[in-house]
Design a protein around this motif. Structure first.
Motif, PDB file in Angstrom:
ATOM      1  N   SER A 168      -1.417   8.339 -12.599  1.00 24.12           N
ATOM      2  CA  SER A 168      -1.966   9.503 -11.890  1.00 24.12           C
ATOM      3  C   SER A 168      -0.803  10.280 -11.286  1.00 24.12           C
ATOM      4  CB  SER A 168      -2.961   9.060 -10.815  1.00 24.12           C
ATOM      5  OG  SER A 168      -4.138   8.584 -11.431  1.00 24.12           O
ATOM      6  N   GLY A 169      -0.168   9.718 -10.233  1.00 27.91           N
ATOM      7  CA  GLY A 169       0.971  10.413  -9.623  1.00 27.91           C
ATOM      8  C   GLY A 169       2.317   9.777  -9.950  1.00 27.91           C
ATOM      9  N   GLY A 170       2.318   8.633 -10.604  1.00 29.72           N
ATOM     10  CA  GLY A 170       3.579   8.017 -11.035  1.00 29.72           C
ATOM     11  C   GLY A 170       4.414   7.393  -9.928  1.00 29.72           C
TER      12      GLY A 170
ATOM     13  N   ILE B 204      -2.629   3.812   3.424  1.00 31.48           N
ATOM     14  CA  ILE B 204      -2.165   3.752   4.818  1.00 31.48           C
ATOM     15  C   ILE B 204      -1.784   5.165   5.252  1.00 31.48           C
ATOM     16  CG2 ILE B 204      -0.128   3.054   6.155  1.00 31.48           C
ATOM     17  CD1 ILE B 204      -0.203   0.365   4.858  1.00 31.48           C
TER      18      ILE B 204
ATOM     19  N   VAL C 125     -10.182   5.073 -13.364  1.00 31.64           N
ATOM     20  CA  VAL C 125     -11.018   5.865 -12.459  1.00 31.64           C
ATOM     21  C   VAL C 125     -10.683   7.339 -12.691  1.00 31.64           C
ATOM     22  CG1 VAL C 125     -11.730   6.292 -10.093  1.00 31.64           C
ATOM     23  CG2 VAL C 125     -10.942   4.008 -10.751  1.00 31.64           C
TER      24      VAL C 125
ATOM     25  N   VAL D 235      -2.047   3.522 -17.192  1.00 32.98           N
ATOM     26  CA  VAL D 235      -2.655   4.729 -16.631  1.00 32.98           C
ATOM     27  C   VAL D 235      -1.773   5.280 -15.533  1.00 32.98           C
ATOM     28  CG1 VAL D 235      -4.721   5.692 -15.600  1.00 32.98           C
ATOM     29  CG2 VAL D 235      -4.870   3.653 -17.008  1.00 32.98           C
TER      30      VAL D 235
ATOM     31  N   GLY E 154      -0.234  10.315  -6.290  1.00 37.51           N
ATOM     32  CA  GLY E 154      -1.464  10.598  -7.021  1.00 37.51           C
ATOM     33  C   GLY E 154      -2.680   9.965  -6.353  1.00 37.51           C
TER      34      GLY E 154
ATOM     35  N   ARG F 165       3.964  -2.055  -4.274  1.00 40.47           N
ATOM     36  CA  ARG F 165       4.047  -3.117  -5.270  1.00 40.47           C
ATOM     37  C   ARG F 165       5.450  -3.712  -5.353  1.00 40.47           C
ATOM     38  NH1 ARG F 165       0.661  -3.762  -9.414  1.00 40.47           N
ATOM     39  NH2 ARG F 165       0.263  -1.576  -9.850  1.00 40.47           N
TER      40      ARG F 165
ATOM     41  N   SER G 163       2.930   2.155 -14.157  1.00 42.44           N
ATOM     42  CA  SER G 163       2.010   3.141 -14.734  1.00 42.44           C
ATOM     43  C   SER G 163       2.593   3.817 -15.980  1.00 42.44           C
ATOM     44  CB  SER G 163       1.646   4.197 -13.685  1.00 42.44           C
ATOM     45  OG  SER G 163       2.810   4.729 -13.095  1.00 42.44           O
TER      46      SER G 163
ATOM     47  N   HIS H 290      -3.302   5.750  -5.419  1.00 49.44           N
ATOM     48  CA  HIS H 290      -3.385   5.581  -3.962  1.00 49.44           C
ATOM     49  C   HIS H 290      -4.758   5.064  -3.549  1.00 49.44           C
ATOM     50  CE1 HIS H 290      -1.794   6.413   0.031  1.00 49.44           C
ATOM     51  NE2 HIS H 290      -2.896   7.062   0.361  1.00 49.44           N
TER      52      HIS H 290
ATOM     53  N   ASP I 204       4.118   4.446  -8.492  1.00 51.97           N
ATOM     54  CA  ASP I 204       4.149   2.984  -8.465  1.00 51.97           C
ATOM     55  C   ASP I 204       5.576   2.478  -8.230  1.00 51.97           C
ATOM     56  OD1 ASP I 204       2.266   0.565  -9.403  1.00 51.97           O
ATOM     57  OD2 ASP I 204       4.322   0.177 -10.050  1.00 51.97           O
TER      58      ASP I 204
ATOM     59  N   TYR J 189       1.432  -5.515   0.911  1.00 60.10           N
ATOM     60  CA  TYR J 189       0.491  -4.417   0.659  1.00 60.10           C
ATOM     61  C   TYR J 189       0.613  -3.989  -0.801  1.00 60.10           C
ATOM     62  CZ  TYR J 189      -1.210   0.462   1.037  1.00 60.10           C
ATOM     63  OH  TYR J 189      -1.863   1.656   0.858  1.00 60.10           O
TER      64      TYR J 189
HETATM   65  P1  FDA Z   1       0.829   5.628 -10.339  1.00 62.27           P
HETATM   66  O1  FDA Z   1       0.315   6.692 -11.208  1.00 62.27           O
HETATM   67  O2  FDA Z   1       2.215   5.144 -10.601  1.00 62.27           O
HETATM   68  O3  FDA Z   1      -0.188   4.409 -10.336  1.00 62.27           O
HETATM   69  C1  FDA Z   1      -0.049   3.267  -9.528  1.00 62.27           C
HETATM   70  C2  FDA Z   1      -0.889   2.120 -10.111  1.00 62.27           C
HETATM   71  O4  FDA Z   1      -2.251   2.501 -10.168  1.00 62.27           O
HETATM   72  C3  FDA Z   1      -0.500   1.745 -11.542  1.00 62.27           C
HETATM   73  O5  FDA Z   1      -0.783   0.394 -11.773  1.00 62.27           O
HETATM   74  C4  FDA Z   1      -1.430   2.612 -12.350  1.00 62.27           C
HETATM   75  O6  FDA Z   1      -1.610   2.135 -13.664  1.00 62.27           O
HETATM   76  C5  FDA Z   1      -2.699   2.560 -11.531  1.00 62.27           C
HETATM   77  N1  FDA Z   1      -3.503   3.767 -11.653  1.00 62.27           N
HETATM   78  C6  FDA Z   1      -3.083   5.045 -11.497  1.00 62.27           C
HETATM   79  N2  FDA Z   1      -4.088   5.882 -11.666  1.00 62.27           N
HETATM   80  C7  FDA Z   1      -5.187   5.142 -11.958  1.00 62.27           C
HETATM   81  C8  FDA Z   1      -6.529   5.451 -12.245  1.00 62.27           C
HETATM   82  N3  FDA Z   1      -6.944   6.711 -12.275  1.00 62.27           N
HETATM   83  N4  FDA Z   1      -7.398   4.448 -12.502  1.00 62.27           N
HETATM   84  C9  FDA Z   1      -6.981   3.163 -12.469  1.00 62.27           C
HETATM   85  N5  FDA Z   1      -5.707   2.805 -12.194  1.00 62.27           N
HETATM   86  C10 FDA Z   1      -4.814   3.787 -11.941  1.00 62.27           C
HETATM   87  N6  FDA Z   1       1.199   4.390   0.256  1.00 62.27           N
HETATM   88  C11 FDA Z   1       0.463   4.471   1.379  1.00 62.27           C
HETATM   89  O7  FDA Z   1      -0.558   3.800   1.497  1.00 62.27           O
HETATM   90  N7  FDA Z   1       0.817   5.317   2.387  1.00 62.27           N
HETATM   91  C12 FDA Z   1       1.922   6.114   2.312  1.00 62.27           C
HETATM   92  O8  FDA Z   1       2.211   6.891   3.230  1.00 62.27           O
HETATM   93  C13 FDA Z   1       2.729   6.033   1.130  1.00 62.27           C
HETATM   94  N8  FDA Z   1       3.860   6.769   0.995  1.00 62.27           N
HETATM   95  C14 FDA Z   1       4.591   6.700  -0.186  1.00 62.27           C
HETATM   96  C15 FDA Z   1       5.732   7.525  -0.349  1.00 62.27           C
HETATM   97  C16 FDA Z   1       6.469   7.463  -1.530  1.00 62.27           C
HETATM   98  C17 FDA Z   1       7.683   8.341  -1.687  1.00 62.27           C
HETATM   99  C18 FDA Z   1       6.067   6.597  -2.575  1.00 62.27           C
HETATM  100  C19 FDA Z   1       6.864   6.517  -3.859  1.00 62.27           C
HETATM  101  C20 FDA Z   1       4.940   5.800  -2.419  1.00 62.27           C
HETATM  102  C21 FDA Z   1       4.202   5.837  -1.231  1.00 62.27           C
HETATM  103  N9  FDA Z   1       3.050   5.052  -1.061  1.00 62.27           N
HETATM  104  C22 FDA Z   1       2.324   5.156   0.102  1.00 62.27           C
HETATM  105  C23 FDA Z   1       2.620   4.127  -2.118  1.00 62.27           C
HETATM  106  C24 FDA Z   1       1.543   4.740  -3.005  1.00 62.27           C
HETATM  107  O9  FDA Z   1       0.311   4.759  -2.324  1.00 62.27           O
HETATM  108  C25 FDA Z   1       1.367   3.889  -4.285  1.00 62.27           C
HETATM  109  O10 FDA Z   1       2.572   3.832  -4.986  1.00 62.27           O
HETATM  110  C26 FDA Z   1       0.236   4.434  -5.170  1.00 62.27           C
HETATM  111  O11 FDA Z   1      -0.206   3.425  -6.038  1.00 62.27           O
HETATM  112  C27 FDA Z   1       0.703   5.628  -5.955  1.00 62.27           C
HETATM  113  O12 FDA Z   1      -0.329   6.202  -6.688  1.00 62.27           O
HETATM  114  P2  FDA Z   1       0.056   7.115  -7.947  1.00 62.27           P
HETATM  115  O13 FDA Z   1      -1.191   7.571  -8.583  1.00 62.27           O
HETATM  116  O14 FDA Z   1       1.056   8.137  -7.537  1.00 62.27           O
HETATM  117  O15 FDA Z   1       0.854   6.062  -8.824  1.00 62.27           O
END
Ligand code: FDA
Length: 501
Positions: free
Chosen positions: A83-85, A165, A216, A81, A155, A440, A92, A159, A87, A436
């Motif tokens: 959302s914002g990619g 955080i 979710v 899954v 995403g 990951r 994801s 998050h 990880d 944290y």
């Molecule tokens: P992505 O889509 O890659 O998903 C992450 C994980 O969650 C994967 O295992 C995915 O399968 C699962 N997932 C996604 N959507 C789901 C859904 N709807 N239901 C169930 N599972 C789902 N963190 C923080 O706390 N504070 C910060 O300030 C920052 N800053 C930051 C900056 C940058 C440049 C990056 C690359 C990352 C951060 N992060 C962060 C970390 C960020 O919170 C973490 O990578 C999140 O998991 C990203 O969520 P995405 O939906 O973008 O990721």
């Protein structure tokens, strides 16, 4: 078991019976690659060697997500899954397990934000970005906001499943401390809200990491009050200007400042950058800084007063001329590769050690380190209230980031981060050394899949107790109750804690 090609065909046929064909992109679809890379942040996860999904499902409605789960279970095809990619290990949209046939559910089309001003809440879909959330909330009422991460393309789905955080966590807690309800497609393909999923599952999805319990679709969040004018400063101190002493002092001061004030530190090159958000005026901030942290030498010339939304843009883009609309830009670039790791510091690191840490930032392959202060509200929440356990004992979170572009610089950057992580061991939390989950890190361990085709608890606890401490076992018990056959899994998903037979 790895599904056969026949079951892959069966999966596609099942999907096409339930959802419009244009929402299912197979590898031969003309826009398959464009959609696959659309939110990949890390070039190292998009190479010829990266396993491609069987297909990408692009839902625009929860019923499409349900169809994917029902078909995936019936045909033995797993789902990743996205959302914002963002990880850090790309889990994801890629599988590290050779031969695993999987589909990506890309939620970028499920992204509405619906604000309820009357009770200061909102429903936000998982595919919305944090920037879209901030913008929509602030345009509804500039004195409302949400405590979540700094980068606007993150995403909501990943998050909010992993913590959140932020520059306001000292005042309002993590993102997960402000979730009131959620709608999740569970392992039976049912769409359930908080009342229907029960409190155990609702507890687990608020910080237990994404992808272990279901998909979710949307979250009900509590919006928080911010003043119409907040104050930001960005102050740089080089080693020659006393950065070592100021950072040493920051460790004692930052976690105990009034909760309206957050000062985080970015260490890069021979310099520390102090980035601050204060939920108040410059005049009040000056008084606080001169009495509690005079060592930083902040003056009125450092103050920038603005709306909270403008502060979100400034802290991300570091450029006061960047318009707030840039927070809505979902574009990502595939130019660089990164590796992240994390720690928690519980006792201030001595000045003499900081003298030895700073030279790491001018070494070959050096990246950066971000220090995020805890204390305040985030530290006051009991460790078992949510899966995120790093509460009263943690002074601050440490995030190590290595970055490179091109193969010639990759080795030096990766060596730098692993050597610095090894060097830091005596000064950070122990038994286990905590981390944290939203940063990951696969170096911490990876699940083994046991003979019964279920991720093994023993392999999971190696990395799991580092992210979740004592909460790991409860997460594994919830997993056993809601997904005992371990349908929702990846290399670092919560394994089910099955009763010993
Ligand atoms: P992505 O889509 O890659 O998903 C992450 C994980 O969650 C994967 O295992 C995915 O399968 C699962 N997932 C996604 N959507 C789901 C859904 N709807 N239901 C169930 N599972 C789902 N963190 C923080 O706390 N504070 C910060 O300030 C920052 N800053 C930051 C900056 C940058 C440049 C990056 C690359 C990352 C951060 N992060 C962060 C970390 C960020 O919170 C973490 O990578 C999140 O998991 C990203 O969520 P995405 O939906 O973008 O990721």
């Amino acid at each position: 078991a790895v599904p056969s090609l026949a079951s892959s065909d069966g999966f596609l046929q099942c999907l096409l019976q339930k959802i419009p064909g244009e929402l299912v992109l197979t590898q031969s679809s003309s826009n398959f690659t464009a959609v696959l890379v659309s939110s990949i942040r890390n070039a190292k996860f998009f190479t010829n060697a990266t396993a491609r999904p069987l297909c990408i499902v692009t839902p625009i409605d929860a019923s499409h997500v349900q169809a994917a789960v029902l078909c995936g279970r019936a045909e033995g095809v797993r789902l990743r899954v996205r959302s914002g990619g963002h990880d850090y290990e790309g889990l994801s949209y890629r599988s590290v397990r050779g031969g695993e046939v999987f589909a990506v559910i890309d939620l970028a089309g499920v992204r509405s934000v619906s604000v309820s001003l009357g009770d200061a809440t909102a429903w936000v879909d998982s595919g919305a970005t944090l920037g879209e959330l901030y913008y929509t909330v602030a345009k509804s009422n500039p004195e409302l906001a949400f405590p979540a991460g700094v980068c606007p393309t993150i995403g909501v789905g990943g998050h909010l499943s992993g913590g959140g955080i932020s520059m306001m966590m000292r005042k309002y807690g993590l993102s997960i401390d402000n979730i009131l309800d959620a709608k999740i497609v569970n392992a039976n393909g049912e769409l359930v809200d908080r009342a229907a999923m029960g409190e155990d599952l609702f507890w687990a999805i608020r910080g237990g990491g994404g992808e272990s319990f279901g998909i979710v679709v949307s979250w009900k969040i509590r919006l928080v009050q911010v003043p119409s004018t907040v104050t930001v400063f960005i102050i740089r101190r080089t080693v020659d200007q006393g950065a070592v002493d100021v950072v040493t002092r920051w460790q004692d001061v930052a976690p105990s400042l009034p909760s309206e004030l957050t000062i985080r530190v970015i260490l890069q090159g021979p310099q520390a950058t102090f980035q601050s958000l204060y939920l108040g005026s410059c005049a009040a901030l000056l008084l606080t800084m001169s009495s509690l942290f005079p060592e930083l030498g902040m003056t009125s010339a450092d103050c920038r007063e603005m709306s909270w939304l403008q502060s979100a843009a400034l802290i991300q883009f570091w450029n006061p001329n960047t318009p707030v609309e840039e927070l809505l830009n979902r574009r990502t670039s595939l130019q660089g590769s990164t590796k992240g790791k994390s720690d928690y510091v519980e006792r201030a690191i001595p000045n003499g050690v900081w003298k030895n840490i700073f030279p790491w930032f001018t070494m070959n392959g050096a990246g950066m380190v971000i220090l995020e202060p805890q204390g305040g509200f985030v530290g006051s929440v009991p460790a078992a209230a949510t899966p995120y356990p790093h509460r009263s004992g943690a002074l601050y979170n440490v995030q190590y980031i290595a970055f490179w572009s091109g193969d010639d610089t990759a080795a030096a950057a990766n060596r730098w981060i692993s050597d610095l992580y090894a060097f830091m061991e005596p000064y950070v939390s122990k038994n286990p050394r905590a981390a944290y989950v939203n940063y990951r890190d696969m170096d911490l361990g990876e699940n083994a899949v046991a003979a019964n085709d279920v991720s093994s608890f023993d392999s999971g606890k190696v990395w799991g107790r580092r992210y979740f401490a004592g909460n790991f076992d409860r997460l594994a018990a919830v997993k056993a109750a809601v997904d005992p056959t371990d349908y929702f899994r990846n290399e670092q998903s919560i394994p089910p804690l099955l009763a010993l037979s």
